[in-house]
Write an enzyme that holds these catalytic residues in place. Structure first.
Site, PDB file in Angstrom:
ATOM      1  N   HIS A   6       0.919  -1.131   0.045  1.00 27.57           N
ATOM      2  CA  HIS A   6       0.180   0.162   0.129  1.00 27.57           C
ATOM      3  C   HIS A   6       1.051   1.134  -0.157  1.00 27.57           C
ATOM      4  O   HIS A   6       1.683   1.530   0.900  1.00 27.57           O
ATOM      5  CB  HIS A   6      -0.605   0.230   1.063  1.00 27.57           C
ATOM      6  N   GLU A  33       0.574  -0.704  -5.103  1.00 30.46           N
ATOM      7  CA  GLU A  33      -1.130  -0.287  -4.735  1.00 30.46           C
ATOM      8  C   GLU A  33      -0.079   1.445  -4.776  1.00 30.46           C
ATOM      9  O   GLU A  33       0.743   1.851  -3.980  1.00 30.46           O
ATOM     10  CB  GLU A  33      -1.556  -0.618  -3.837  1.00 30.46           C
ATOM     11  N   ASP A  35      -0.871   6.168  -6.289  1.00 29.62           N
ATOM     12  CA  ASP A  35      -2.110   7.207  -6.273  1.00 29.62           C
ATOM     13  C   ASP A  35      -2.023   7.932  -7.530  1.00 29.62           C
ATOM     14  O   ASP A  35      -0.384   8.679  -6.994  1.00 29.62           O
ATOM     15  CB  ASP A  35      -2.541   7.276  -4.762  1.00 29.62           C
ATOM     16  N   HIS A  48      -0.917  10.852  -2.636  1.00 39.08           N
ATOM     17  CA  HIS A  48      -1.885  10.439  -1.989  1.00 39.08           C
ATOM     18  C   HIS A  48      -2.749  11.431  -1.824  1.00 39.08           C
ATOM     19  O   HIS A  48      -4.138  11.363  -2.562  1.00 39.08           O
ATOM     20  CB  HIS A  48      -2.050   9.599  -1.044  1.00 39.08           C
ATOM     21  N   GLU A 108      -4.351   4.138  -8.389  1.00 38.01           N
ATOM     22  CA  GLU A 108      -5.482   4.855  -8.096  1.00 38.01           C
ATOM     23  C   GLU A 108      -5.820   5.616  -8.432  1.00 38.01           C
ATOM     24  O   GLU A 108      -5.291   6.514  -8.569  1.00 38.01           O
ATOM     25  CB  GLU A 108      -5.523   4.506  -5.949  1.00 38.01           C
TER      26      GLU A 108
END
Length: 242
Positions: A6, A33, A35, A48, A108
């Site tokens: 993450h 993962e 962003d 993020h 994301e």
């Protein structure tokens, strides 16, 4: 059950930095993962928050910085003694690196607060430029962004992110809109929710799994993947269970 780091190995290194991504890879995770957002001059960057305040030594919105200006921010400013200097990576910089690995990348799209014009198209263009089409999936709290990805390339796997309120009949919903995955918070998941997704051939990847209880539950329920800040622990657990 796949282990996604993450924001990289964010439990031990500055989140969404190349260092965190490289350390996650060394930890043996299946994927990363991250962003993506856009700068003032339309460059795709990995961060993020919509502002830089929490993770850097600068202040203000990502969207108000050019890439050149954003590169002056220290993405490791709040890590350890603050002496380490790391830049906010561009998505292209990440793609060039990850193409040399076997990692899957969950991208994301951060369009739930600021809807960035062409973020979907620009991000997908980098995925294709570096031939990563078969090693990515897209997710977003803004499901219109996932629809935009599907419009650009129907074969791109997409995961419907939902907040901590969860979503009843999530498998049916994701399947109905052509999304391959459902991404809920751990606090909203149980075996019945996992089974409902699987009845509709929808995979379920759970965030953010940072306790042994959550890890054990997700494995026992048959979750397809988890997002964790501590990939090394989770990788070791899954290997021990196999």
């Amino acid at each position: 059950m796949k282990i996604y780091a993450h924001r990289g190995y964010s439990g031990a290194y500055p989140e969404n930095t190349m260092l965190a991504f490289q350390k996650a890879h060394s930890a043996g995770c299946d994927g990363i993962e991250l962003d993506v957002q856009l700068t003032k001059d339309g460059e795709v960057v990995i961060i993020h928050d919509e502002t830089v305040d929490r993770t850097t030594d600068c202040t203000g919105r990502v969207y108000d910085y050019t890439l050149e200006e954003l590169k002056t921010c220290n993405a490791a400013a709040h890590w350890k003694d603050g002496k380490t200097k790391l830049t906010i990576p561009t998505f292209e910089e990440y793609c060039a690196w990850v193409a040399s690995t076997d990692l899957i990348t969950n991208i994301e799209l951060k369009t739930g607060v600021i809807y960035y014009p062409e973020l979907e198209a620009k991000t997908l263009a980098f995925v294709k430029r570096y031939h990563l089409e078969h090693r990515v999936l897209f997710s977003s709290f803004n499901h219109l962004s996932l629809s935009a990805i599907k419009k650009l390339d129907a074969a791109m796997p997409c995961g419907a992110l939902v907040p901590e309120t969860g979503l009843v009949n999530a498998g049916y919903c994701a399947h109905s809109f052509g999304f391959e995955y459902y991404h809920p918070a751990y606090c909203t998941v149980d075996k019945a929710a996992v089974d409902e997704c699987h009845r509709y051939q929808v995979g379920i990847n759970v965030w953010t799994v940072n306790s042994m209880q959550a890890l054990e539950d997700c494995y026992a329920w048959g979750c397809d993947g988890i997002f964790t800040n501590y990939p090394e622990v989770c990788v070791a657990y899954v290997k021990a269970k196999q």
